[in-house]
Design a protein around this motif. Structure first.
Motif, PDB file in Angstrom:
ATOM      1  N   LEU A 140      -1.356  -1.488   6.817  1.00 50.35           N
ATOM      2  CA  LEU A 140      -1.947  -2.086   5.624  1.00 50.35           C
ATOM      3  C   LEU A 140      -3.080  -1.207   5.094  1.00 50.35           C
ATOM      4  CD1 LEU A 140      -2.190  -4.394   3.594  1.00 50.35           C
ATOM      5  CD2 LEU A 140      -3.621  -5.620   5.262  1.00 50.35           C
ATOM      6  N   VAL A 141      -3.906  -0.675   5.998  1.00 51.85           N
ATOM      7  CA  VAL A 141      -4.968   0.247   5.583  1.00 51.85           C
ATOM      8  C   VAL A 141      -4.378   1.456   4.867  1.00 51.85           C
ATOM      9  CG1 VAL A 141      -6.729   1.855   6.416  1.00 51.85           C
ATOM     10  CG2 VAL A 141      -6.625  -0.460   7.345  1.00 51.85           C
ATOM     11  N   GLU A 142      -3.312   2.007   5.432  1.00 53.36           N
ATOM     12  CA  GLU A 142      -2.684   3.180   4.830  1.00 53.36           C
ATOM     13  C   GLU A 142      -2.097   2.851   3.458  1.00 53.36           C
ATOM     14  OE1 GLU A 142       0.106   4.467   7.746  1.00 53.36           O
ATOM     15  OE2 GLU A 142      -1.427   4.750   9.296  1.00 53.36           O
ATOM     16  N   GLN A 143      -1.463   1.688   3.341  1.00 54.12           N
ATOM     17  CA  GLN A 143      -0.867   1.296   2.059  1.00 54.12           C
ATOM     18  C   GLN A 143      -1.936   1.080   1.003  1.00 54.12           C
ATOM     19  OE1 GLN A 143       1.838  -2.062   2.203  1.00 54.12           O
ATOM     20  NE2 GLN A 143       1.417  -2.575   0.075  1.00 54.12           N
ATOM     21  N   LEU A 144      -3.008   0.358   1.349  1.00 54.99           N
ATOM     22  CA  LEU A 144      -4.056   0.093   0.374  1.00 54.99           C
ATOM     23  C   LEU A 144      -4.771   1.380  -0.024  1.00 54.99           C
ATOM     24  CD1 LEU A 144      -5.612  -3.204   1.797  1.00 54.99           C
ATOM     25  CD2 LEU A 144      -4.153  -2.942  -0.210  1.00 54.99           C
ATOM     26  N   THR A 145      -4.966   2.275   0.936  1.00 50.59           N
ATOM     27  CA  THR A 145      -5.606   3.548   0.618  1.00 50.59           C
ATOM     28  C   THR A 145      -4.743   4.360  -0.329  1.00 50.59           C
ATOM     29  OG1 THR A 145      -6.669   3.569   2.804  1.00 50.59           O
ATOM     30  CG2 THR A 145      -6.601   5.655   1.604  1.00 50.59           C
ATOM     31  N   GLY A 146      -3.447   4.314  -0.126  1.00 53.32           N
ATOM     32  CA  GLY A 146      -2.547   5.066  -0.992  1.00 53.32           C
ATOM     33  C   GLY A 146      -2.391   4.471  -2.370  1.00 53.32           C
ATOM     34  N   ASP A 147      -2.502   3.139  -2.495  1.00 55.30           N
ATOM     35  CA  ASP A 147      -2.215   2.467  -3.764  1.00 55.30           C
ATOM     36  C   ASP A 147      -3.450   2.175  -4.613  1.00 55.30           C
ATOM     37  OD1 ASP A 147       0.393   2.488  -2.962  1.00 55.30           O
ATOM     38  OD2 ASP A 147       0.450   0.374  -2.361  1.00 55.30           O
ATOM     39  N   ALA A 148      -4.635   2.123  -3.999  1.00 56.22           N
ATOM     40  CA  ALA A 148      -5.834   1.703  -4.727  1.00 56.22           C
ATOM     41  C   ALA A 148      -6.197   2.678  -5.838  1.00 56.22           C
ATOM     42  CB  ALA A 148      -7.006   1.548  -3.762  1.00 56.22           C
ATOM     43  N   ASP A 149      -6.786   2.135  -6.894  1.00 55.27           N
ATOM     44  CA  ASP A 149      -7.216   2.964  -8.021  1.00 55.27           C
ATOM     45  C   ASP A 149      -8.473   3.759  -7.680  1.00 55.27           C
ATOM     46  OD1 ASP A 149      -5.390   1.855 -10.341  1.00 55.27           O
ATOM     47  OD2 ASP A 149      -6.156   0.113  -9.260  1.00 55.27           O
ATOM     48  N   ARG A 150      -9.357   3.159  -6.899  1.00 54.09           N
ATOM     49  CA  ARG A 150     -10.579   3.824  -6.461  1.00 54.09           C
ATOM     50  C   ARG A 150     -10.784   3.551  -4.978  1.00 54.09           C
ATOM     51  NH1 ARG A 150     -12.804   7.777  -8.996  1.00 54.09           N
ATOM     52  NH2 ARG A 150     -14.863   7.175  -8.198  1.00 54.09           N
TER      53      ARG A 150
END
Length: 211
Positions: A140-150
């Motif tokens: 989940l950390v990896e996905q959010l880091t990859g998808d987040a705008d900032r």
């Protein structure tokens, strides 16, 4: 953030019980609430965040309701690899709200620490994952880091190295990230201590800066 001239309003979304929702005071008419509560019956999980995944649909509904009532929203800030972050990211994408994610690879650090001490094998990993969902949270950390705008990074010797550890392209991620100091408002603590020593109003408190 609330004291910045370029910030109009901040809404903090958190969880509470149905009783909290019934007894919490309402803001005065015309005032925008500063706290939005998502009421969840946590009796079965004992209030432990690691046991709240079964409430994901309810958390998503609560986040969606809070964001819609507070619209327009310029950005949603997510932190921690938990059910709230997953629900917030899902709803933010549905409502086309930009996401800022504070990258804290806590699940990765736990696994790395256990492995370095020789305390991680298939049996111990299976037991750890059953109780803390560490593997899913790491992804989940990896996905959010990859998808987040900032992205907000915490101070470290070379913060951009974190992207490589998460399997991301460092140059691409650096273009949407910034290092933000995190700490305690020491002056506030000192003022509280001074008031107690001089017999003034007994107030203590701290301010955590994470944005």
């Amino acid at each position: 953030l609330a004291r910045r001239d370029d910030v109009d309003h901040i809404l903090t979304i958190g969880r509470g019980t149905p009783l909290d929702a019934l007894t919490s005071p309402m803001p005065p008419d015309g005032d925008r609430p500063s706290y939005g509560m998502i009421a969840i019956d946590t009796d079965r999980s004992g209030g432990d965040p690691s046991g709240l995944w079964e409430h994901l649909p309810a958390v998503e509904r609560g986040v969606r309701r809070q964001l819609r009532s507070a619209a327009p929203i310029d950005v949603i800030h997510l932190r921690m690899a938990d059910v709230g972050a997953l629900a917030g990211a899902t709803v933010a994408r549905q409502l086309q709200v930009p996401i800022c994610f504070s990258v804290a690879p806590d699940p990765h650090n736990v696994l790395r620490s256990l492995q370095s001490r020789g305390e991680l094998d298939l049996d111990s990993f299976a037991e750890l994952d059953t109780t803390t969902h560490v593997w899913f949270r790491a992804r989940l950390v990896e996905q959010l880091t990859g998808d987040a705008d900032r992205l907000a990074l915490f101070p470290r010797s070379r913060p951009s190295e974190l992207f490589g550890q998460l399997g991301l392209d460092e140059r691409a991620a650096e273009g949407r990230s910034a290092v933000v100091a995190e700490g305690i408002d020491v002056d506030l603590i000192r003022r509280a201590e001074s008031q107690v020593r001089t017999g003034g109003e007994r107030r203590t408190g701290s301010s955590v800066i994470d944005d």
